[in-house]
Design an enzyme around this catalytic site. Structure first.
Site, short mmCIF file in Angstrom:
data_model
loop_
_atom_site.label_atom_id
_atom_site.label_comp_id
_atom_site.label_asym_id
_atom_site.label_seq_id
_atom_site.Cartn_x
_atom_site.Cartn_y
_atom_site.Cartn_z
N LYS A 98 54.34 5.85 77.81
CA LYS A 98 55.24 6.83 78.45
C LYS A 98 55.95 7.69 77.41
O LYS A 98 56.20 8.87 77.63
CB LYS A 98 56.27 6.11 79.33
CG LYS A 98 55.95 6.17 80.81
CD LYS A 98 54.92 5.20 81.31
CE LYS A 98 53.51 5.53 81.16
NZ LYS A 98 52.60 4.41 81.49
N ILE A 139 44.77 3.64 82.69
CA ILE A 139 44.82 3.78 81.23
C ILE A 139 43.98 4.97 80.77
O ILE A 139 44.43 5.78 79.95
CB ILE A 139 44.34 2.48 80.54
CG1 ILE A 139 45.34 1.35 80.83
CG2 ILE A 139 44.16 2.69 79.04
CD1 ILE A 139 45.00 0.02 80.21
N GLU A 159 33.00 7.75 84.00
CA GLU A 159 33.40 6.79 85.05
C GLU A 159 32.16 6.36 85.85
O GLU A 159 31.31 7.17 86.20
CB GLU A 159 34.46 7.46 85.95
CG GLU A 159 34.74 6.80 87.28
CD GLU A 159 35.32 5.39 87.19
OE1 GLU A 159 36.28 5.15 86.44
OE2 GLU A 159 34.77 4.48 87.88
N VAL A 187 27.59 3.45 81.49
CA VAL A 187 27.60 3.44 80.03
C VAL A 187 26.59 2.42 79.51
O VAL A 187 26.48 1.32 80.04
CB VAL A 187 29.03 3.08 79.55
CG1 VAL A 187 29.05 2.82 78.07
CG2 VAL A 187 29.99 4.19 79.91
N ALA A 195 38.43 1.63 78.65
CA ALA A 195 39.55 1.35 79.58
C ALA A 195 38.97 0.98 80.94
O ALA A 195 39.10 1.71 81.92
CB ALA A 195 40.45 2.58 79.68
N ARG A 245 41.50 -5.09 82.54
CA ARG A 245 42.05 -6.11 81.65
C ARG A 245 41.68 -7.49 82.19
O ARG A 245 41.39 -7.63 83.37
CB ARG A 245 43.58 -5.96 81.55
CG ARG A 245 44.01 -4.59 81.00
CD ARG A 245 45.53 -4.46 80.94
NE ARG A 245 46.14 -5.45 80.09
CZ ARG A 245 46.34 -5.31 78.78
NH1 ARG A 245 45.98 -4.20 78.17
NH2 ARG A 245 46.90 -6.28 78.08
N ALA A 269 53.48 -4.48 85.64
CA ALA A 269 54.67 -5.10 85.08
C ALA A 269 55.68 -5.46 86.17
O ALA A 269 56.26 -6.56 86.16
CB ALA A 269 55.31 -4.15 84.08
N HIS A 308 68.93 19.01 99.10
CA HIS A 308 68.17 20.24 98.90
C HIS A 308 68.71 21.00 97.70
O HIS A 308 69.92 21.16 97.60
CB HIS A 308 68.25 21.13 100.14
CG HIS A 308 67.55 22.44 99.96
ND1 HIS A 308 66.19 22.55 99.96
CD2 HIS A 308 68.06 23.68 99.72
CE1 HIS A 308 65.86 23.81 99.75
NE2 HIS A 308 66.97 24.52 99.60
P1 NAI Z 1 41.51 0.08 86.00
O1 NAI Z 1 40.95 -1.10 86.69
O2 NAI Z 1 42.73 0.75 86.52
O3 NAI Z 1 40.39 1.22 85.88
C1 NAI Z 1 39.16 0.97 85.27
C2 NAI Z 1 38.18 2.06 85.65
O4 NAI Z 1 37.01 1.85 84.89
C3 NAI Z 1 37.78 2.04 87.10
O5 NAI Z 1 37.84 3.35 87.61
C4 NAI Z 1 36.36 1.50 87.07
O6 NAI Z 1 35.57 1.99 88.11
C5 NAI Z 1 35.86 2.00 85.72
N1 NAI Z 1 34.79 1.24 85.10
C6 NAI Z 1 34.62 -0.11 85.11
N2 NAI Z 1 33.52 -0.44 84.40
C7 NAI Z 1 33.00 0.71 83.90
C8 NAI Z 1 31.88 1.04 83.07
N3 NAI Z 1 31.10 0.09 82.57
N4 NAI Z 1 31.65 2.34 82.79
C9 NAI Z 1 32.46 3.31 83.27
N5 NAI Z 1 33.51 3.07 84.05
C10 NAI Z 1 33.80 1.79 84.36
O7 NAI Z 1 41.70 -0.42 84.48
P2 NAI Z 1 42.53 0.17 83.27
O8 NAI Z 1 42.79 1.62 83.43
O9 NAI Z 1 41.82 -0.31 82.05
O10 NAI Z 1 43.91 -0.59 83.41
C11 NAI Z 1 43.94 -2.02 83.30
C12 NAI Z 1 45.06 -2.58 84.13
O11 NAI Z 1 46.31 -2.18 83.63
C13 NAI Z 1 44.97 -2.13 85.58
O12 NAI Z 1 45.25 -3.23 86.41
C14 NAI Z 1 46.06 -1.11 85.69
O13 NAI Z 1 46.61 -1.04 86.98
C15 NAI Z 1 47.07 -1.58 84.65
N6 NAI Z 1 47.78 -0.43 84.13
C16 NAI Z 1 48.71 0.18 84.89
C17 NAI Z 1 49.33 1.30 84.44
C18 NAI Z 1 50.33 1.95 85.31
O14 NAI Z 1 50.80 1.33 86.24
N7 NAI Z 1 50.66 3.19 85.06
C19 NAI Z 1 49.03 1.92 83.15
C20 NAI Z 1 48.01 1.20 82.46
C21 NAI Z 1 47.43 0.08 82.94
#
Ligand code: NAI
Length: 467
Positions: A53, A188, A207, A241, A270, A273, A321, A445
């Site tokens: 952030k 992420i 993606e 990928v 990304a 996790r 979190a 407002h």
């Molecule tokens: P995520 O689960 O949110 O997104 C992963 C993305 O990768 C999905 O769209 C999925 O379809 C794609 N994917 C999976 N395998 C793939 C592949 N082999 N090739 C291409 N695309 C693929 O996971 P992310 O972003 O890594 O975050 C991890 C965790 O951390 C999540 O549970 C997330 O909610 C949390 N987090 C939350 C945040 C927030 O609340 N702002 C910020 C960062 C993380």
């Protein structure tokens, strides 16, 4: 022989663990907090929510001034970015917060022990392997596992911390990569993709699924993609990928039988996790894990070992979190004989891009997939006066409600400050309110939050500022 005796030993000082320790100490439990790292706060404070952030804020400031400053009459020659200074500020923000957590532990009388915590004999002790090579044994009535999660690695594309990196490294590049390839268009991928795109990287997000931000509604994904493309990010959807090219200068992927290549200076993986249980001694202690490696717990966070509990990313549920924090409070209250409880239907989820994406409760796309009838009220930010004044017209608010009873079921927002706007909807969901309750809530407002009220009115076909 054990050296000390506790009511509760918490393993892991992330938002789940440290919050549980504070609440337990507030309730009079003799509490210790075991953390392997020198800095408290876990992933969120050290390498996750907070540093990202800080970077998002700095880069948004830069990007807005560099691209739109002149429209506001702000002229200052050519803007440049000092990446080292930007990173220094991020580190200072993190230090302030992690130092604050340490201070809170002191004030609450929580004993903090640095070292790797492991379940001891009969799970009545925690053995702490300390950095000086010694082991400290803590005798305790209860153990709370709050060890969090680590980035998932792709087996054919291992992290080397140089070309192929996780989010831990992508928040700390020393210079702007010319070509930044991101695998995964989740929270992420989109947040860190935005950070480096704003600083001038050529960002390509690859993606697997046919849309970005796939946990949100389809119309949110469509608009998000359009806006982020305007900001310079490229998206390669439906691409699987496969690895690196021969000379390790590009990521390779397959789509509809075609091989794709994306030249890269840095590749961020990304794709989710996974729970951290390594080093915990789970197998020796007989602690049951599910197939994904998460600790199996009942609704009161109790594992198959009667005095061992677990919360946060290391158990099932969204890896967020605030979910872990709520569980931390609930388990401490349950252990103190109170009625701890988490309402999993009211956990908001936010992606901190610009515009931000936020949701709570049931979405329209999910409702359709589950065959649940819903009525939807939608209001575009372009018709909101405050959004227009702030040049933040990209976005909309959606209110999702039961068509028969009008009971509020959820909301989805894509808008500037959606993370704050969603907070005005969650309480209505918590007390079982209706779309009408949201619609009748007086809203200052001009505010962006007026779009929430208008969307709720639209659910009944009576929005004031749209047809
Ligand atoms: P995520 O689960 O949110 O997104 C992963 C993305 O990768 C999905 O769209 C999925 O379809 C794609 N994917 C999976 N395998 C793939 C592949 N082999 N090739 C291409 N695309 C693929 O996971 P992310 O972003 O890594 O975050 C991890 C965790 O951390 C999540 O549970 C997330 O909610 C949390 N987090 C939350 C945040 C927030 O609340 N702002 C910020 C960062 C993380």
């Amino acid at each position: 022989m054990p050296e000390t005796s506790y009511d509760l030993v918490v393993i892991g000082a992330g938002p789940g663990g440290y919050v549980a320790a504070i609440r337990a100490a507030q309730l009079g439990l003799r509490t210790a907090l075991v953390e392997k790292d020198a800095s408290l706060g876990g992933t969120c404070l050290n390498v996750g929510c907070i540093p990202s952030k800080a970077l998002l804020h700095s880069t948004e400031l830069y990007h807005e001034l560099a691209t739109h400053g002149a429209e506001h009459g702000i002229k200052s020659g050519k803007l440049t970015v000092d990446v080292a200074a930007l990173m220094k500020r991020k580190t200072e923000v993190v230090s302030k917060l992690t130092g604050g957590v340490k201070q809170l532990m002191k004030l609450r009388g929580v004993t903090v022990i640095q070292g790797l915590g492991k379940l001891g004999a009969g799970a009545r002790t925690v053995e702490v392997a300390k950095t000086d090579g010694t082991t400290q044994i803590l005798e305790t009535k209860n153990i709370l596992i709050a060890t969090g999660s680590v980035p998932v690695e792709l087996p054919f594309l291992k992290f080397d911390d140089k070309l192929v990196v996780s989010s831990d490294h992508a928040i700390a590049f020393e210079e702007v990569p010319a070509k930044f390839v991101v695998i995964g268009a989740g929270a992420i991928g989109l947040e860190l993709g935005s950070v480096w795109a704003r600083l001038g990287s050529e960002v390509t997000v690859v993606e697997l699924l046919p849309r970005i931000a796939p946990t949100f509604d389809e119309d949110i994904s469509r608009l998000a993609q359009r806006v982020f493309q305007k900001q310079g990010m490229k998206f390669e959807l439906g691409a699987k990928v496969t690895g690196l090219n021969k000379d390790k200068t590009a990521l390779t992927a397959q789509r509809e039988g075609q091989t794709l290549e994306f030249p890269a200076d840095k590749i961020l993986v990304a794709v989710g996790r996974k729970p951290t249980t390594a080093g915990l001694g789970a197998t020796e202690a007989g602690l049951k894990l599910d197939q994904a490696g998460r600790v199996i717990v009942d609704k009161n966070f109790r594992s198959n070992l009667s005095n061992v509990f677990a919360i946060g990313d290391v158990i099932a549920g969204p890896m967020l979190a605030h979910k872990a924090e709520e569980e931390g409070v609930a388990i401490a209250e349950l252990l103190a004989g109170k009625a701890g409880h988490v309402n999993y239907n009211t956990i908001p989820s936010v992606v901190y891009t610009e515009p931000e994406i936020a949701s709570v409760g049931l979405g329209e796309t999910d409702a359709k997939a589950k065959g649940i009838a819903v009525k939807v009220g939608k209001f575009n930010m372009a018709a909101n006066g405050r959004a227009l004044s702030a040049a933040a017209v990209d976005g909309f608010v959606k209110i999702i409600a039961d068509p028969k009873t009008d009971r509020l079921l959820g909301a989805q927002i894509i808008a500037h400050n959606a993370s704050e706007m969603i907070a005005s909807i969650t309480p209505h969901l918590e007390y079982g309110g209706s779309a009408e309750d949201v619609a009748r809530t007086v809203t200052a407002h001009p505010t962006l939050a007026e779009a929430v009220k208008e969307a709720a009115l639209a659910a009944d076909g009576r929005a004031i500022h749209s047809a």
